[in-house]
Structures are given as structure tokens and as C-alpha cells.
Design a protein around this motif. Structure first.
Motif, mmCIF file in Angstrom:
data_model
loop_
_atom_site.group_PDB
_atom_site.id
_atom_site.type_symbol
_atom_site.label_atom_id
_atom_site.label_comp_id
_atom_site.label_asym_id
_atom_site.label_seq_id
_atom_site.Cartn_x
_atom_site.Cartn_y
_atom_site.Cartn_z
ATOM 1 N N PRO A 1 -66.762 -3.395 39.344
ATOM 2 C CA PRO A 1 -66.966 -2.473 38.230
ATOM 3 C C PRO A 1 -65.670 -1.788 37.779
ATOM 4 C CG PRO A 1 -68.462 -1.931 40.053
ATOM 5 C CD PRO A 1 -67.573 -3.044 40.506
ATOM 6 N N THR A 2 -64.756 -1.597 38.717
ATOM 7 C CA THR A 2 -63.499 -0.925 38.355
ATOM 8 C C THR A 2 -62.573 -1.825 37.545
ATOM 9 O OG1 THR A 2 -62.590 -1.518 40.521
ATOM 10 C CG2 THR A 2 -63.547 0.691 40.294
ATOM 11 N N ASP A 3 -62.927 -3.096 37.403
ATOM 12 C CA ASP A 3 -62.157 -3.979 36.520
ATOM 13 C C ASP A 3 -62.446 -3.666 35.047
ATOM 14 O OD1 ASP A 3 -60.986 -5.273 38.652
ATOM 15 O OD2 ASP A 3 -62.394 -6.969 38.637
ATOM 16 N N CYS A 4 -63.523 -2.931 34.798
ATOM 17 C CA CYS A 4 -63.873 -2.553 33.419
ATOM 18 C C CYS A 4 -63.013 -1.367 33.006
ATOM 19 C CB CYS A 4 -65.352 -2.178 33.327
ATOM 20 S SG CYS A 4 -66.456 -3.553 33.699
ATOM 21 N N PHE A 5 -62.442 -1.465 31.837
ATOM 22 C CA PHE A 5 -61.641 -0.347 31.328
ATOM 23 C C PHE A 5 -62.144 0.029 29.937
ATOM 24 C CE2 PHE A 5 -59.359 -4.304 30.541
ATOM 25 C CZ PHE A 5 -59.130 -4.249 29.173
ATOM 26 N N CYS B 1 -66.985 6.034 29.824
ATOM 27 C CA CYS B 1 -65.979 6.147 28.764
ATOM 28 C C CYS B 1 -66.499 7.093 27.687
ATOM 29 C CB CYS B 1 -65.700 4.778 28.159
ATOM 30 S SG CYS B 1 -64.997 3.607 29.354
ATOM 31 N N GLU B 2 -65.663 8.046 27.300
ATOM 32 C CA GLU B 2 -66.025 9.018 26.274
ATOM 33 C C GLU B 2 -65.138 8.837 25.056
ATOM 34 O OE1 GLU B 2 -65.543 12.822 28.083
ATOM 35 O OE2 GLU B 2 -67.301 12.581 29.384
ATOM 36 N N PHE C 1 -55.897 4.857 24.893
ATOM 37 C CA PHE C 1 -55.622 3.429 25.089
ATOM 38 C C PHE C 1 -55.747 3.115 26.577
ATOM 39 C CE2 PHE C 1 -52.671 -0.144 25.763
ATOM 40 C CZ PHE C 1 -53.247 -1.061 24.902
ATOM 41 N N MET C 2 -56.483 2.074 26.885
ATOM 42 C CA MET C 2 -56.696 1.654 28.275
ATOM 43 C C MET C 2 -57.274 2.801 29.115
ATOM 44 S SD MET C 2 -55.767 -1.583 28.522
ATOM 45 C CE MET C 2 -55.497 -1.889 30.237
ATOM 46 N N GLY C 3 -58.108 3.636 28.483
ATOM 47 C CA GLY C 3 -58.775 4.731 29.192
ATOM 48 C C GLY C 3 -57.965 6.001 29.292
ATOM 49 N N ASN C 4 -56.682 5.962 28.926
ATOM 50 C CA ASN C 4 -55.813 7.143 29.032
ATOM 51 C C ASN C 4 -55.784 7.897 27.706
ATOM 52 O OD1 ASN C 4 -54.932 6.622 31.733
ATOM 53 N ND2 ASN C 4 -53.743 4.914 30.898
ATOM 54 N N SER D 1 -61.804 7.217 26.419
ATOM 55 C CA SER D 1 -61.058 7.532 27.631
ATOM 56 C C SER D 1 -62.017 7.656 28.803
ATOM 57 C CB SER D 1 -60.259 8.830 27.463
ATOM 58 O OG SER D 1 -61.124 9.932 27.321
ATOM 59 N N GLY D 2 -61.490 7.341 29.986
ATOM 60 C CA GLY D 2 -62.271 7.448 31.205
ATOM 61 C C GLY D 2 -61.635 6.621 32.296
#
Length: 197
Positions: A8-12, A25-26, A35-38, A18-19
Motif C-alpha cells: 500500500p505504501t507504493d501508492c502516492f 490523500c487530501e 507533487f508526489m504527496g508533498n 498531499s499525504g
């Protein structure tokens, strides 16, 4: 996630969200980009719509100017800046303060009259113009075209008084060339009221 992901942590998070890896992800809020969760904030004096994904989505706020995602500078005096990289020169014979963000921030220079944003026309003779507003000189006084202050109004010949002040008829026995000058007639002579020479 990339092809062949097994955790599951391979999902971004997608761009604009972000998340942490694996979510949740919000949506990225206004004035940031994700970008890329950041999540990162736009630079000072710039903003971006919600769900932005690139630094170039950050655009300078009104009153500032600069490239997308770049530093934003205060709009120069004599111009107005609607935002982004646009900087517009005020119309002829007008200016604006630093940081102006709309055309009506441009006001006529002294000696010119007109509405905020222009056009600005030269102030005619016997009037003075300040901040776009035109006023007439007091009775029996005048000013040259493009005057900007009440003190530019000077008493006409045959009258006497201070600049921008009430003008009085020149007294008998004197002559008044204009302005605040009143000259006594030479010995054993006189003149009628309102004499100008």
C-alpha cells in the motif's frame, strides 16, 4: 503507484493532493502546490488555486509582478499590475503609487484633470488641477494653463492680494500691476480705483 507495486505504501498521491505514501490523500489548499504527496507554499505575494500541482501554478497577486513560480516584486509607481507577469503603464499625464493593482489607481498629475484611470487633460488657464480635480481661481485672478496649486492663481492687473487669496480692487491714488503689488502714484498725482498702470 508504479507498475508491479505490491504494498500500500507504493501508492502516492496524485498531483494536486498531499499525504503520506499509501494515503490518505487530501486536496492541496489554495496558495500551495502538491507533487508526489508533498505540499509546498507559493512564494510571498503569490497564490495558486486549490489542487495545484506545480510551482508554476503560483501566480503573483494583484499589485505585484513576476513570472509564474518566481519571486514577485511590488508594482512600480506609474504602473498598475493585475497579477502574474503583467505590468501596465498608467495613461499619459497620470501616475500611481507603488503596489497599484487596478487602472483606477492611476491619477492625473498636477496641472491635469480627469477621472481615476484617465484620460487626463491639461488644466486650462484661470484654473488649477490637483489629483485630477479642477478648481477655478477666485474672482479677479488668473493662472497659466497647467497650474496645479491655488497659489498659482495671481490677482489680475488692477487688483491686489496674495497668491490664491481674495483680490481687492486697487485703491485710488495707486496702481496695481497684478499679484500682491500696489504702487503709490508719484507726488502730486492720483489715479482712479482699479488702475493697472
Amino acid at each position: 503507484s508504479p507498475e508491479g507495486s505490491d504494498q500500500p505504501t507504493d501508492c502516492f498521491c496524485l498531483g494536486g493532493f498531499s499525504g503520506p505514501p499509501g494515503g490518505p490523500c487530501e486536496q492541496c489548499p489554495a496558495d500551495t502546490f502538491c507533487f508526489m504527496g508533498n505540499r509546498s507554499s507559493c512564494l510571498n505575494n503569490s497564490g495558486a488555486p486549490p489542487q495545484s500541482s506545480r510551482s508554476t501554478d503560483c501566480r503573483c497577486n494583484a499589485g505585484y509582478v513576476g513570472g509564474s513560480g518566481e519571486e514577485c516584486w511590488t508594482c512600480e509607481a506609474g504602473r498598475w499590475c493585475p497579477g502574474g507577469n503583467e505590468s501596465v503603464l498608467c495613461p499619459g499625464n497620470s501616475t500611481s503609487p507603488e503596489g497599484s493593482d487596478q487602472p483606477t489607481d492611476c491619477f492625473c498629475l498636477g496641472g491635469f484633470s480627469g477621472p481615476p484611470g484617465g484620460p487626463c487633460e491639461q488644466c486650462p488657464a484661470d484654473t488649477f488641477c490637483f489629483m485630477g480635480n479642477r478648481s477655478s481661481c477666485l474672482n479677479n485672478s488668473g493662472a497659466p494653463p497647467q497650474s496645479s496649486r491655488s497659489t498659482d492663481c495671481r490677482c489680475n492687473a488692477g487688483y491686489v492680494g496674495g497668491s490664491g487669496e481674495e483680490c481687492w480692487t486697487c485703491e485710488a491714488g495707486r496702481w496695481c500691476p497684478g499679484g500682491n503689488e500696489s504702487v503709490l502714484c508719484p507726488g502730486n498725482s492720483t489715479s482712479p480705483e482699479g488702475s493697472d498702470q
